[in-house]
Design an enzyme around this catalytic site. Structure first.
Site, PDB file in Angstrom:
ATOM      1  N   CYS A 167       0.841  -1.206   0.000  1.00  0.00           N
ATOM      2  CA  CYS A 167       0.000   0.000   0.000  1.00  0.00           C
ATOM      3  C   CYS A 167       0.871   1.248   0.000  1.00  0.00           C
ATOM      4  CB  CYS A 167      -0.952   0.015   1.187  1.00  0.00           C
ATOM      5  SG  CYS A 167      -2.226   1.283   1.014  1.00  0.00           S
ATOM      6  N   CYS A 347      -4.810   2.215  -5.722  1.00  0.00           N
ATOM      7  CA  CYS A 347      -4.406   2.800  -4.447  1.00  0.00           C
ATOM      8  C   CYS A 347      -5.427   3.865  -4.053  1.00  0.00           C
ATOM      9  CB  CYS A 347      -3.013   3.402  -4.561  1.00  0.00           C
ATOM     10  SG  CYS A 347      -2.354   3.937  -2.970  1.00  0.00           S
TER      11      CYS A 347
END
Length: 404
Positions: A167, A347
Site C-alpha cells: 500500500c 491505491c
C-alpha cells in the site's frame, strides 16, 4: 481407541500463506472443483489491512478489520497451522518449522512480506512510545490516532522507506488525515508537518502526483522528496532525514513520528532458489503476465512477495488471482498457460476525513479507471465511503469467497 490418521504430506495444490492472496486463490480453486488443497498458515488471525490507515486516522475501529483465520478459510481446504521455512521447487517440496516436508503437484506462493523494523537504526526500540507509532502494525494504529488527536503544537514527521512497500500510498495518507483533523481543530498553524518520501515525485502516475502535490500544499506540509529517515533516537525524539540527491543529512526533533519500516521478502524465500537475483529485497522471480517463475511452471506467485513492477495492494491481488487460477487449472488439464495479468493495481488515496482519490493504473502507469462516468482523479466523498464501507464488504464477501 485407534490413533487419528496422520495428515497427508502430499497435496495436489499447496498454498503457502493464508492472507488475501492465499484465501482468494483457495476459494477460486474450490469453486472450480479442485478437491485436494492444503493451506500453510501459522496465524489464527486474518486482517483486512487497508482499514488500518482509517483506524490511525480515527475513522474506523480496529475490530472492523479483524476476522479469525478459521472464518475465512474456504470449506474443504485443509488448514496446516505451520510456518514454511524452505522451498525446493526442483523436488516440489516445502519444509515447515516443525521439520515436516510437504510435497505438491502445484505450489501457490502467497506468504506476504516482512516488516523490517531493524532496517532503520533506532526504530524498533522507539516504536510504540515517546510519540512514535506506525499504522503498519494493527496494535499501534489506535496509538497513531491517540497521538494525532492529543497534539496541539510541535512537529509531526511522517516517513516512507525506499524500496517496495505494501500500500504505497499509506505513508502519506495518514499525514493528510492528521493535517485535516488539526485544521478542523484550529491547531494546524501551530504544527509543523514534514512528509518524507523516497521517490522524486509524490506518486508514480503524474495525474495523481499533481493532485497530491496540491493536497500537501493546501495543508502546509513540508514534503522532502528523494529522502528517507536513516536513523532515529527515540530518547531524544530526533530523526535523521537523508536527502539521497545531495547526500545531506538533517536532524529533526519531533513530537509525533509516524514511521513506515523497510520491507522485504521472508528470509527463507530470499535465501532460496526462487528469489530474483535482481531484487535486493529477496522477492520471488515471477513472469509479469503468467505469474509463474520462469523455470518452474508448476509454481504460482501472487501478492506482495512477487517481484512485479506494480504496487503491492489488495486490488492487484484481486486481478492476479483469476489469472493464476486460470493458468493453474490449464496446467492440471495439460494445457498451456494463456491467461495474462496486465499489472492492474489500485491505491485509494485518502486526502481528508471524507475525501479520496482512487488511483488505478497498470504496468505502463496508464490510468485504468474501473468505475464508469466518475472522475476518480479528483477528491470525492463517494470514493471515501467506498473505501470505508464498500471495499471491506467486497473483500470479505467477494474476494475471500472467490466471487470478486
Amino acid at each position: 481407541m485407534a490413533p487419528a490418521p496422520a495428515a497427508p504430506s502430499h497435496h495436489q495444490v499447496l498454498i503457502v500463506g493464508g492472507g488475501t492472496a492465499g484465501i482468494t486463490v483457495a476459494a477460486r480453486l474450490r469453486r472450480a472443483g479442485v478437491r485436494d488443497i492444503a493451506l500453510l498458515e501459522p496465524s489464527e488471525t486474518h486482517w483486512y489491512q487497508p482499514l488500518w490507515t482509517l483506524v490511525g486516522g480515527g475513522q474506523a475501529p480496529l475490530r472492523s478489520s479483524l476476522r479469525t483465520e478459521a472464518e475465512v478459510i474456504p470449506p474443504g481446504v485443509r488448514w496446516l497451522r505451520e510456518r514454511a521455512t524452505a522451498v525446493d521447487p526442483a523436488a516440489r517440496t516445502v519444509t515447515t518449522a516443525s521439520g515436516r516436508v510437504l510435497s505438491y503437484g502445484r505450489l501457490v506462493l502467497t506468504p506476504g512480506l516482512q516488516l523490517d523494523w531493524d532496517g532503520v537504526p533506532g526504530l524498533a526500540e522507539a516504536l510504540g512510545h515517546g510519540g512514535v507509532s506506525s499504522n503498519y502494525r494493527p496494535d499501534l494504529a489506535p496509538l497513531t490516532w491517540d497521538l494525532i488527536r492529543r497534539m496541539r503544537s510541535g512537529t509531526a514527521v511522517f516517513t516512507m522507506p525506499s524500496g517496495p512497500v505494501k500500500c504505497g500510498g499509506a505513508p502519506q495518507k495518514i499525514a493528510y488525515l492528521a493535517a485535516d483533523h488539526w485544521r478542523k481543530r484550529g491547531v494546524l498553524g501551530a504544527i509543523r508537518t514534514i512528509l518524507v518520501l523516497p521517490e522524486p515525485a509524490m506518486f508514480k502516475v503524474p495525474v495523481f502526483s499533481e493532485v497530491l502535490t496540491e493536497t500537501a500544499r493546501r495543508y502546509g506540509i513540508e514534503v522532502r522528496l528523494s529522502s528517507e529517515m536513516t536513523r532515529l533516537d527515540g530518547a531524544a525524539r530526533e530523526a535523521v532525514i537523508t536527502d539521497h540527491t545531495t547526500g545531506k543529512a538533517e536532524t529533526v526533533h519531533y513530537d509525533l513520528l509516524h514511521a513506515v519500516p523497510p520491507q522485504r521478502a521472508p528470509q527463507w524465500l530470499a535465501d532460496g532458489p526462487l528469489a530474483d537475483p535482481d531484487s535486493p529485497y529477496g522477492y520471488v522471480k515471477t513472469d509479469r503476465e503468467t505469474l509463474q517463475p520462469p523455470d518452474f511452471p508448476n509454481v504460482f506467485v501472487l501478492g506482495d512477495v512477487a517481484n512485479l513492477p506494480t504496487s503491492k495492494t489488495g486490488a492487484a491481488i484481486r486481478k492476479q488471482a483469476p489469472v493464476a487460477v486460470a493458468n493453474l487449472l490449464s496446467g492440471l488439464r495439460g494445457r498451456p498457460a494463456t491467461a495474462r495479468y496486465d499489472g492492474y493495481t489500485s491505491c485509494p488515496l485518502v486526502t481528508a476525513r471524507h475525501k479520496m482519490l482512487l488511483a488505478e493504473f497498470d504496468y505502463d502507469l496508464k490510468p485504468t479507471p474501473s468505475i464508469p462516468f466518475l472522475d476518480t482523479t479528483k477528491e470525492r466523498t463517494d470514493m471515501w465511503f467506498l473505501k470505508r464501507y464498500g471495499l471491506p464488504q467486497l473483500y470479505f464477501k467477494g474476494m475471500l469467497k472467490g466471487l470478486a
